[in-house]
Design an enzyme around this catalytic site. Sequence first.
Site, PDB file in Angstrom:
ATOM      1  N   ALA A 123      36.065  41.011  39.364  1.00  0.00           N
ATOM      2  CA  ALA A 123      36.529  40.933  40.747  1.00  0.00           C
ATOM      3  C   ALA A 123      35.944  39.749  41.500  1.00  0.00           C
ATOM      4  O   ALA A 123      36.353  39.479  42.631  1.00  0.00           O
ATOM      5  CB  ALA A 123      36.168  42.221  41.497  1.00  0.00           C
ATOM      6  N   LYS A 124      34.996  39.031  40.884  1.00  0.00           N
ATOM      7  CA  LYS A 124      34.314  37.948  41.583  1.00  0.00           C
ATOM      8  C   LYS A 124      35.205  36.711  41.698  1.00  0.00           C
ATOM      9  O   LYS A 124      36.282  36.633  41.110  1.00  0.00           O
ATOM     10  CB  LYS A 124      33.008  37.608  40.868  1.00  0.00           C
ATOM     11  CG  LYS A 124      31.978  38.727  40.896  1.00  0.00           C
ATOM     12  CD  LYS A 124      31.521  39.037  42.298  1.00  0.00           C
ATOM     13  CE  LYS A 124      30.340  39.990  42.353  1.00  0.00           C
ATOM     14  NZ  LYS A 124      30.625  41.343  41.896  1.00  0.00           N
TER      15      LYS A 124
END
Length: 368
Positions: A186-187
């Site tokens: 998700a980064k």
Amino acid sequence: MRKAKDIILTAGPSISEKEIDYVLDAVKNGWNKHHADYIHSFEHAFAKYIGVKYSLTTSGGTGALWLGLAALGVGPGDEVIIPEITFFACSDVVKLLGAKPVFVDVLKDTWCMDSEKFKQAVTNRTKAVMPVHIYGNLCEMDEILKIARKHNIKVIEDACPAIGSVYKGNMPGSFGHCAAFSFQGAKIMVTGFGGMFVTNDRKLYDKGVYLNTHGEDPKKKFWQTSVGYSFEMPNIAAALGLAQLERINQFVNKKRRIFDWYYKRLKVLDGISMNIERPGTKSNRWMTSIVLEKKFKYSRDQLIKKLRQYNIDSRPFFYPLSKFPMYEERNTPIAHHLSLNGLNLPSGLTRSENEIDYICKVLIKLLT
């Protein structure tokens, strides 16, 4: 209002032919004497980008934090000061090393550690402080470093969410004794799952390398001199990471554009606040977020459910860590307010302006 055909997810990476080419090369050729080529290239490039001397790939941000604290000598009897609002990996690694996490409140505008609360929490057992650059927002590093130096406290930055952010001309992760980064899916940049431990201190770096190879004697193969860990990143993941890093400026620009799309449309809403940038800082805008600052028709949790009915994904802010059953709850009113009223909006790198426009129209409908 017509419902979106597919779910608009909160996060998501951008994968190009560059990433595919690098990973395919690692799969085909990254064996035997080339088994760590991409690892070394990624570590070198990342250190240069952050502005530090040394970096070590890890299996995740949690492993990087664990290595950092262990290399700093954190252990039983020590205290580590942590902001109340952050992912619980921060307190986990402190507890797993036998130390005590001490939770302090955060600032109302940046949602990062309140340096004044940090100062008040210092005791003769305080070994380290862990400022977290949450959602890409920047901690008050000047103030935190000043307090830490005065009391001889080690600083380990949790920069996991802040790749590409800038504080007074320097990157997060370059201020403390060491720092951790995350490339979880998700980064802003991803390796599938992975992280990086960084430092300017050669002794800390060597200790991190030593601990990350099971405490094996670097001069004697298979001879262990200390119980250690194995938070290692595979070469294939490093190939993906290197390609992503080479595109990081593109990612930051897109994240900032997404935030601007939201801000332009949501600034008409009375009673919400959004990510801010203090003077001298530049956020990577990893997660565009809102906080409900007054009572609306829907609570934050109800709003998340309503958004889901329109095929809009969102996620709540983290809970105050001291609310969990293994800790004694602290009096941290700002963190408690944020945890009940904050939510992250879809901010993935593939989001379009049309999607953001749709999300904002739904939000305005639900909150007015």
